[in-house]
Scaffold this motif. Structure first.
Motif, short mmCIF file in Angstrom:
data_model
loop_
_atom_site.label_atom_id
_atom_site.label_comp_id
_atom_site.label_asym_id
_atom_site.label_seq_id
_atom_site.Cartn_x
_atom_site.Cartn_y
_atom_site.Cartn_z
N SER A 91 -100.76 4.88 -20.98
CA SER A 91 -101.07 3.56 -21.50
C SER A 91 -100.61 3.41 -22.95
N THR A 92 -100.03 2.27 -23.24
CA THR A 92 -99.70 1.92 -24.63
C THR A 92 -100.67 0.89 -25.18
N ASP A 93 -101.67 0.54 -24.38
CA ASP A 93 -102.69 -0.43 -24.78
C ASP A 93 -103.94 0.34 -25.20
N PRO A 94 -104.39 0.22 -26.44
CA PRO A 94 -105.58 0.97 -26.87
C PRO A 94 -106.86 0.55 -26.17
N ALA A 95 -106.80 -0.53 -25.41
CA ALA A 95 -108.01 -1.02 -24.73
C ALA A 95 -108.35 -0.21 -23.49
N PHE A 96 -107.41 0.57 -22.96
CA PHE A 96 -107.71 1.33 -21.74
C PHE A 96 -106.85 2.59 -21.68
N HIS A 97 -107.36 3.59 -20.96
CA HIS A 97 -106.63 4.82 -20.70
C HIS A 97 -105.90 4.71 -19.37
N ASP A 98 -104.79 5.42 -19.26
CA ASP A 98 -104.10 5.60 -17.98
C ASP A 98 -103.48 7.01 -17.99
N ARG A 125 -97.75 15.05 -7.21
CA ARG A 125 -96.94 15.48 -8.36
C ARG A 125 -97.83 15.62 -9.59
N TRP A 126 -98.86 14.80 -9.65
CA TRP A 126 -99.91 14.88 -10.67
C TRP A 126 -101.16 14.28 -10.06
N ALA A 127 -102.27 14.37 -10.78
CA ALA A 127 -103.50 13.72 -10.36
C ALA A 127 -103.87 12.68 -11.39
N VAL A 128 -104.03 11.45 -10.94
CA VAL A 128 -104.44 10.37 -11.82
C VAL A 128 -105.86 10.66 -12.34
N VAL A 129 -106.10 10.39 -13.60
CA VAL A 129 -107.41 10.62 -14.20
C VAL A 129 -108.23 9.33 -14.23
N ASP A 130 -107.61 8.23 -14.65
CA ASP A 130 -108.37 7.01 -14.92
C ASP A 130 -108.28 5.97 -13.81
N LYS A 131 -107.09 5.56 -13.45
CA LYS A 131 -106.91 4.36 -12.62
C LYS A 131 -107.71 4.43 -11.32
#
Length: 315
Positions: free
Chosen positions: A54-61, A94-100
């Motif tokens: 994420s490039t938005d400080p309002a949320f993590h991705d 390939r990876w595990a999503v943390v937030d979404k």
């Protein structure tokens, strides 16, 4: 919240990081899945990495790559309804999503009263001895550990549901369908069942057969040129689901990454096995929408649909 006695006990077992052991304030804590090293890691040389997209400080991705020490992140409700929920996010193996599909969903269901556990699992192409079963080892261990924690905290072990999305839906499906244990018991948590009491699959990777397979998930799970037998062994719609838990399927018709046929084929298999199944299909939504990416669209009602479905089952 864990009380101090429970927290100290779990810390002593190596299942909760001392730095994250609750002292009376945090509502989120992190539990180690395995008391020692994860099984079969002698040939693993990858370096773990968590990447913020994420490039938005309002949320993590965030995404977790090359996990070597699998984790459960616990998100607790203000008032528990007595039901535990294990969340398995996607990432194409390939990876595990943390937030979404992890923390974002956990916060929504915690607000409904569910005690949520977000799984950060190992990846099959990282050199683990179990190969394609390495993520399933983590999922089975996680579900057993969730049940053990439920009992320690006054909840019933047999009120534990699993929610998986995308490739995490495939992993959750393996958890629901496969009756075989994938690792030797290591402690008292492994006395508990490793199949869920209810299963929720969001836009799941189900089939690994052409033309509806998600090619990236199949490659990461089985390699570049899997045999027909390997493909069949890990295609959910080709498994024997007899005796599996009631299942909830949700998919968008315009999903171009994991075609809706994945849910349609799996639902037919579940019906043939006489597994109670509920299916929700939405005209639009695409793939991987989780919570935030579906706001303002019809599919945004999916958490309430899940809550209603679970409620009808006493969960």
């Amino acid at each position: 919240m864990l009380d101090r006695r429970q927290a100290l006990g779990l810390t002593a077992l190596g299942l909760i990081s001392p730095a994250l052991a609750p002292t009376g304030e945090p509502e989120v804590e992190t539990l180690r899945l395995w008391p020692g090293a994860a099984p079969g890691g002698e040939g693993v040389t990858v370096t773990p990495e968590v990447v913020e997209r994420s490039t938005d400080p309002a949320f993590h991705d965030r995404i977790a790559k090359h996990t070597r020490d699998p984790l459960l992140t616990v998100v607790r409700p203000a008032r528990s309804n007595g039901v535990s929920m294990l969340l398995i996010p996607g990432g194409g193996y390939r990876w595990a999503v943390v937030d979404k599909e992890g923390m974002d969903c956990a916060r929504v269901f915690a607000a409904m009263g569910y005690t949520c556990y977000v799984l950060r699992y190992r990846l099959p192409a990282d050199g683990w001895a179990a190969g394609p079963d390495a993520p399933l080892q983590d999922a089975q261990r996680a579900l057993r550990l969730v049940r053990a924690h439920a009992v320690a905290e006054g909840r019933a072990a047999d009120r534990t549901v699993v929610l998986g999305a995308s490739a995490g839906g495939h992993l959750a499906g393996l958890l629901g369908a496969r009756p075989d244990a994938t690792y030797a018991p290591i402690d008292n948590a492994d006395q508990y069942a490793y199949r869920p009491d209810a299963l929720i699959l969001l836009y799941p990777v189900a089939t690994l057969t052409a033309p509806y397979a998600h090619a990236g998930s199949r490659r990461e799970l089985l390699g570049e040129s899997p045999s027909p037998d390997q493909i069949a062994a890990y295609s959910l719609e080709q498994m024997d689901w007899t005796g599996a838990a009631s299942t909830f399927l949700l998919h968008a018709m315009d999903d171009t990454a994991v075609p809706v046929e994945n849910s349609l084929m799996l639902s037919a298999t579940l019906r043939q096995a006489r597994v109670p199944v509920e299916v929700h299909l939405f005209e639009e939504g695409g793939h991987g929408f989780g919570i935030r990416l579906i706001e303002g669209r019809p599919a945004a009602v999916w958490p309430d649909l899940v809550r209603g479905w679970l409620g009808r089952r006493g969960l």
